[in-house]
Design a protein around this motif. Sequence first.
Motif, mmCIF file in Angstrom:
data_model
loop_
_atom_site.group_PDB
_atom_site.id
_atom_site.type_symbol
_atom_site.label_atom_id
_atom_site.label_comp_id
_atom_site.label_asym_id
_atom_site.label_seq_id
_atom_site.Cartn_x
_atom_site.Cartn_y
_atom_site.Cartn_z
ATOM 1 N N UNK A 57 0.832 -1.210 0.000
ATOM 2 C CA UNK A 57 0.000 0.000 0.000
ATOM 3 C C UNK A 57 0.864 1.258 0.000
ATOM 4 N N UNK A 58 2.137 1.097 0.370
ATOM 5 C CA UNK A 58 3.048 2.258 0.405
ATOM 6 C C UNK A 58 4.218 2.002 -0.547
ATOM 7 N N UNK A 82 0.444 -3.616 -12.857
ATOM 8 C CA UNK A 82 1.708 -2.982 -12.428
ATOM 9 C C UNK A 82 1.981 -1.716 -13.243
ATOM 10 N N UNK A 83 1.489 -1.685 -14.475
ATOM 11 C CA UNK A 83 1.733 -0.526 -15.343
ATOM 12 C C UNK A 83 0.767 0.623 -15.069
ATOM 13 N N UNK A 84 -0.322 0.356 -14.346
ATOM 14 C CA UNK A 84 -1.295 1.429 -14.041
ATOM 15 C C UNK A 84 -0.841 2.213 -12.816
ATOM 16 N N UNK A 85 -1.314 3.454 -12.727
ATOM 17 C CA UNK A 85 -1.048 4.238 -11.517
ATOM 18 C C UNK A 85 -2.209 4.054 -10.532
ATOM 19 N N UNK A 86 -3.436 4.184 -11.054
ATOM 20 C CA UNK A 86 -4.631 3.952 -10.224
ATOM 21 C C UNK A 86 -5.304 2.664 -10.715
ATOM 22 N N UNK A 92 -5.441 -3.970 -1.822
ATOM 23 C CA UNK A 92 -5.336 -3.149 -0.605
ATOM 24 C C UNK A 92 -5.882 -1.738 -0.816
ATOM 25 N N UNK A 93 -5.313 -1.032 -1.787
ATOM 26 C CA UNK A 93 -5.737 0.354 -2.068
ATOM 27 C C UNK A 93 -5.671 0.595 -3.570
ATOM 28 N N UNK A 94 -6.349 1.628 -4.035
ATOM 29 C CA UNK A 94 -6.380 1.864 -5.495
ATOM 30 C C UNK A 94 -5.038 2.335 -6.071
#
Length: 308
Positions: A57-58, A82-86, A92-94
């Motif tokens: 998540x971090x 893995x290639x996306x940012x959001x 866990x998180x977007x």
Amino acid sequence: VERLDGVTRERFLRDIYPRRKPVVLTGLELGTCTTKWTIDYLSQVEGSKEVKIHVSAVPQMDFLSKNFVYRTLPFDVFVRRAAEVKHKEYFLTEDEKYYLRSVGEDVRKDIADIRKQFPVLAEDVHIPEYFEKEQFFSSVFRISSAGLQLWTHYDVMDNFLIQVTGKKRVVLYSPRDAPYLYLSGTKSEVLDVDNPDLEKYPLFVKAKRYQCVLEAGDVLFIPALWFHNVISEEFGVALNVFWKHLPAESYDKTDTYGNKDPMAASRAIQILDRALKTLEELPEEYRDFYARRMVLRIQEKAYRNDYG
């Protein structure tokens, strides 16, 4: 860190390798991987085979506190995520980060080898053979989300970090600076090397920092025992190649990751632990005195003072 272009095997072995310092090699022939390995191609070629990945998540992954989880995804799904940012779909998180470090079929016994785990992709890669074939230990396929930072650690084998696509920043520290890195095993407790907590880690300022940026097609030589901290500035695909530069019998047979201390070092540490336990039979004043004498003997016998 010095950057050198078009270094031949002969020049590497004669001029660079004996110096035991990191160096970035540019302009090497790495095969078609540097142009072919797009997200579409990777997804299509290896398809939906399952891979085990780290999800965090971090951005700063910490192996000591294990601030990540292991999850399994089909390879093609993993690459696109893995290639996306959001992320629309996530664990866990977007904005979670993903990291793949390829492993053998049986994690405990099998060593990572791109030829076995990703045979089709392996055909696109030409690994610079600057060592003998029988010295080869592993080839580790890695994919990282943009922004992901790996913990500082050392390996006991020499290695080439081949940056196939994307961009990485690598911060390195000499083995001599181990006393300032707050080690727990092979890993440093100092996660944020750019903004360290100096109240918690006051000696860290003494560690001399080496740094380089790896562009697609660059190869970083990381000598054994050099600490490295890797930050993926972009989504990227890389390949690590480890080889044995000590005699084969020096290494622990059960080592699948290339990070278990050589056999003689492990034995020496066990003997030292026994010696320290023996000192506990004495009162504190004596224990302190003889411990200092032992430190002096280690310094006299083992410390080198002839390199920078």
